[in-house]
Each structure stands twice: as C-alpha cells, then as structure tokens.
Enzyme design. Structure first.
Site, short mmCIF file in Angstrom:
data_model
loop_
_atom_site.label_atom_id
_atom_site.label_comp_id
_atom_site.label_asym_id
_atom_site.label_seq_id
_atom_site.Cartn_x
_atom_site.Cartn_y
_atom_site.Cartn_z
N GLU A 8 7.46 -1.13 1.79
CA GLU A 8 7.08 -2.64 2.15
C GLU A 8 5.92 -2.71 2.98
O GLU A 8 5.49 -3.61 3.63
CB GLU A 8 8.21 -3.35 2.98
CG GLU A 8 9.50 -3.37 2.20
CD GLU A 8 10.70 -4.07 3.18
OE1 GLU A 8 10.52 -4.40 4.29
OE2 GLU A 8 11.68 -4.23 2.43
N GLU A 9 4.98 -1.71 3.28
CA GLU A 9 3.68 -1.74 3.89
C GLU A 9 2.66 -1.61 2.82
O GLU A 9 2.68 -1.25 1.79
CB GLU A 9 3.70 -0.42 4.71
CG GLU A 9 4.59 -0.45 5.76
CD GLU A 9 4.79 0.86 6.65
OE1 GLU A 9 3.87 1.67 6.38
OE2 GLU A 9 5.70 0.75 7.77
#
Length: 86
Positions: A8-9
């Site tokens: 999720e980065e």
C-alpha cells in the site's frame, strides 16, 4: 514519477525541486485525496506521507527512501492523514 513500493505504499520522485516545493506538493496531494476520493461507504480516503529530500537526507536512493519511510511511519503514529517532513 510515481512507483508502487510495497503493498500500500507509493514513491513519488520529483527531480530538481526545492524542499519547500516538495513539502507543499505532498500536502496538496494529501488534501486532494481527502477531498476528491471516497470509500464505498462515502467516507473520505486519507493518506499519510513521508517527505525526504536530497538537500538534507542524503543523495542515494536508499538514504532518501529510508528517510521518507521513517517519516511515513511517524505520520501514521501521529494520527495519520498528514505529511511529515524533516
């Protein structure tokens, strides 16, 4: 340039900009996501951002990613939905 970095980065690389410009761009991105993107239940999507720059955090990609990552987790620890800078 934007890259997915982990689950999720994401990493955004901006070349040849002043640290203040990077800070204002990160905050503008954070506000735009919060204002313009909604979850299926109607609540806003928020982001936590860690900002690093080559003027104070090093000139290698590893140094910059390490500084940004540390600030990302500081933003999350401080309550999320914020951009953390040096």
């Amino acid at each position: 340039r934007i890259f997915r970095f982990g689950g999720e980065e994401f990493v955004v690389l901006c070349e040849d900009i002043a640290p203040e410009t990077g800070t204002s761009r990160a905050e503008a991105l954070r506000r735009a996501v919060e204002t313009d993107i909604r979850r299926p239940d109607g609540l806003p999507v928020t982001v936590s951002i860690g900002v690093a720059n080559s003027y104070g955090d090093g000139t290698t990609l590893n140094a910059l990613l390490s500084a940004a990552d540390a600030r990302l987790y500081a933003a999350k620890d401080a309550g999320r939905n914020r951009a953390m800078v040096a």
